[in-house]
Design an enzyme around this catalytic site. Structure first.
Site, PDB file in Angstrom:
ATOM      1  CD  GLN B 255      -1.712 -34.712  19.767  1.00  0.00           C
ATOM      2  OE1 GLN B 255      -2.399 -34.192  18.979  1.00  0.00           O
ATOM      3  NE2 GLN B 255      -2.227 -36.084  20.198  1.00  0.00           N
ATOM      4  CD  GLU B 322      -7.519 -34.790  22.357  1.00  0.00           C
ATOM      5  OE1 GLU B 322      -6.562 -34.191  21.995  1.00  0.00           O
ATOM      6  OE2 GLU B 322      -8.353 -35.246  21.543  1.00  0.00           O
ATOM      7  CG  HIS B 323      -4.604 -38.150  23.587  1.00  0.00           C
ATOM      8  ND1 HIS B 323      -4.935 -36.918  22.508  1.00  0.00           N
ATOM      9  CD2 HIS B 323      -5.557 -38.980  22.898  1.00  0.00           C
ATOM     10  CE1 HIS B 323      -5.877 -37.211  21.581  1.00  0.00           C
ATOM     11  NE2 HIS B 323      -6.301 -38.276  21.782  1.00  0.00           N
ATOM     12  CG  ASP B 356      -5.412 -41.419  17.914  1.00  0.00           C
ATOM     13  OD1 ASP B 356      -5.967 -40.886  18.805  1.00  0.00           O
ATOM     14  OD2 ASP B 356      -4.333 -40.866  17.465  1.00  0.00           O
ATOM     15  CG  HIS B 415     -44.907 -26.487  44.349  1.00  0.00           C
ATOM     16  ND1 HIS B 415     -45.357 -25.372  43.885  1.00  0.00           N
ATOM     17  CD2 HIS B 415     -43.845 -27.089  43.615  1.00  0.00           C
ATOM     18  CE1 HIS B 415     -44.504 -25.124  42.611  1.00  0.00           C
ATOM     19  NE2 HIS B 415     -43.538 -26.280  42.658  1.00  0.00           N
TER      20      HIS B 415
END
Lengths: 431, 431
Positions: B255, B322-323, B356, B415
């Protein structure tokens, strides 16, 4: 309304144009509100509530007794109608749940996605000329189904400092607890950052005026998600010569009464229908309570004659209307060719108003051509989809070499090594 | 890396903080590029390609012969790896198709939603330090499955004026045709507005530098949808005392090598693991080609000791990585408690690198805490969901009165009338 006859396809682009609203012009005003709320919190919220015409109550939160009183004040017919709407909207949105599908992409490699509710959501219910309790229903019902842990509601107070009883009755029906008498940009900023009374949320839903829209754009840049870019409401009606002109006129007027910037368009292949609709519209506009507003937006309305319904559908797909009503001999077939629209109403007994309130579909929809790339609010809007993967020894032996090769080609050796160290440990157990 | 021992839950907020990137500062620069592209089109695109270090070829489009040459230049091992990745990513994304469910919400009222592909999508593939062909795969495969009619790819040219062969081979494998040698903010604006060579699109996907991100934010305000707000990449690893320290160190380094602003965190309940990982990290950083970058981001990394894994998961949910990699005695059970994360990697043989490239999941994921409210890119990202409703005479008789009552309560008589005119025509057929 402007009557346009057999427009050349090359000129369609000019007909789909909506007036562009440049929110940049009000960013300065709105940013000032944001900065003030950052520094003064609730005090600033009360200040802007007062400044922008709302009542000035320092107690921003709706009390249980206010809710009790409101519940008593709503008449039984409306209560029953709201219950019908809740039932249908619940049923349709509940059906949107997705089950987890575990997929084996390669031997020993299992991937899946899971719907997980967004923890905290903020719902903005506009006030202004009418108490839009239907918006509260449309935004809160899926939030409840998804299981959002915190549901915060903001709505501008009436002159008496209260919220409309129908809004409070709707909130009570859905067991909502965090309801605040706050409107405008200050409501959006308060929910985005949190104040000592108003909890911060992760995503903000709901329509509003230009200030609310600009505020939503700003908080989105700062990390709070929003439902949709909002704009003036629209309807496009596709109809053939057999369609009922009175129904069409009624639907155009219903859309037009929303606001002077509402967009209404009729696309047909029948010249006589255009005339009938124009005449019916004039007739029905008489005695309409909101006739002044409706007439203003009707003035920008368009009645367009196309060579055939295929062209009308092609035009509609280019325009990407928020609401699309189809009244034709074979409405279903026409509907199957729609590829850009928010919500589609098929056949003579499917007026847009049905979807606005009680058919079950959501009425929070993409306007201004956004239907080309955005969906309306749905149960999905209240979830994140988290992806998972579980890879076994066998799995990494299968895909590991490909991963390492690709990582090396992208010059990311660390990535390649994170795979190789595992492959080596499998070859030499106990490493 | 900073070692933090048993942080008080009250202080967790300070630990989840990511450096805020204020794109406002570069809006002026980026807006200038936008204005120039509005007025000069392709000429401006070429100008900024040259100005910002790219090659200055006036032919922006990749020619068939460039693709042919690239296909010859990619070695067989990489070709085979790319084919494996395509296969797995295709399989997983194909499984995300949703079938149409027609729901009867009330007698005579049928509602459903339909996935319809977004017509035109633009994919941005960053160049810079490495040719990220995997990004092209992740963005283009679901676009092909969804059936987007136009798929436009932009990527910055290398010094030789070409795109990397692996990018072109990937594009060729997926039968992509509209590939342009354009990078930076100019690529985003060109795809958003269209130029004489580059087609306009409805939605733009892909990561990039700060200029690309700022440009995406601007076009979003002007009506082009975007995939996700992008930010520096992140990993959080939850591990217990039995986890393999070498695997953990390898994943942290993988990472960290992305960029100096990458975020890496280890959360564990075992003090000795922290020490082992710190030692392993030092060892593995030797000989890493991108060690300078990795060391920079490792300096901001955190190794955090929690009282137990429950606390580690709670912290991870607050951080919303994120991961998220889980290496624990019962990784699956830990994974079931995750409610904020982009993509989760379960067990010792599920390194982030697998996702990935080739496990099948998408690697375009929410960073910076956005995982609290955003999902990663999936097949859904390439569709709109259009809602439909078909209401019969019976249906409008059922829900019409509720609709009219609610509309009146919202002061929208037009309406209500659009419903009543239909109810009356049913009572008196032939009206």
């Amino acid at each position: 309304m402007e009557i346009i006859t057999l427009p050349d396809a090359a000129n369609w682009e000019s007909l789909i144009h909506r007036p562009l609203i440049d929110h940049h012009l009000i960013y300065d005003t709105v940013t000032e509100i944001l900065e003030d709320i950052k520094s003064r919190g609730d005090e600033a919220v009360v200040h802007y509530n007062r400044l922008y015409g709302g009542a000035g109550d320092k107690n921003l939160m709706v009390s249980p007794s206010e809710i009790e009183q409101a519940v008593l004040r709503v008449d039984d017919r409306l209560k029953s109608a709201i219950r019908t709407a809740i039932q249908n909207v619940e049923l349709f949105h509940r059906s949107q749940k997705r089950r987890v599908k575990r997929i084996q992409t390669a031997d020993g490699v299992i991937c899946w996605r899971k719907q997980v509710a967004i923890d905290r959501v903020g719902l903005y219910v506009p006030g202004g000329t009418a108490p839009l309790f239907s918006t509260l229903l449309m935004l809160a019902i899926p939030a409840k189904i998804a299981g959002c842990k915190k549901i915060v509601v903001c709505s501008p107070p009436l002159k008496n400092g209260r919220l409309d009883p129908a809004i409070l009755y709707s909130a009570w029906s859905l067991n909502l607890e965090n309801i605040f008498k706050v409107g405008g940009a200050q409501a959006i900023f308060a929910m985005s950052r949190g104040t000592s009374t108003i909890p911060a949320v992760d995503k903000i839903f709901g329509p509003g005026n230009h200030y609310v829209t600009a505020a939503k754009q700003l908080v989105q840049l700062e990390g709070t998600a929003i439902d949709l870019p909002a704009g003036p409401s629209e309807v496009l009606i596709i109809a053939d010569g057999k369609a009922n002109a009175a129904f069409i006129a009624a639907d155009l007027i219903a859309q037009a009464e929303h606001g002077p910037d509402s967009q209404v368009i009729l696309a047909t292949d029948d010249a006589s229908l255009l005339k009938k609709v124009a005449a019916e519209t004039g007739k029905q506009l008489k005695n309409l309570p909101r006739a002044v507003i409706a007439k203003k937006s009707m003035r920008n309305g368009k009645l367009i004659l196309f060579r055939n319904l295929n062209d009308a559908v092609a035009f509609s797909n280019l325009y990407a209307p928020e609401h699309l009503i189809i009244m034709a001999d074979n409405s279903r077939k026409v509907a199957s060719r729609v590829n850009n629209a928010g919500s589609v109403f098929i056949g003579p007994y499917s007026p847009e108003a049905a979807g606005d309130y009680a058919s079950g579909t959501n009425h929070t929809l993409p306007t201004g051509g956004y239907a080309r790339s955005y969906s309306g609010v749905s149960l999905d809007s209240y979830y994140k989809m988290i992806t998972f993967q579980e890879i076994s020894e066998e799995g990494i032996r299968h895909i590991g070499p490909a991963v390492a090769t690709m990582a090396e080609a992208e010059q990311l050796s660390g990535h390649a090594r994170s795979v190789r160290i595992r492959l080596e440990s499998i070859k030499k157990p106990g490493l």
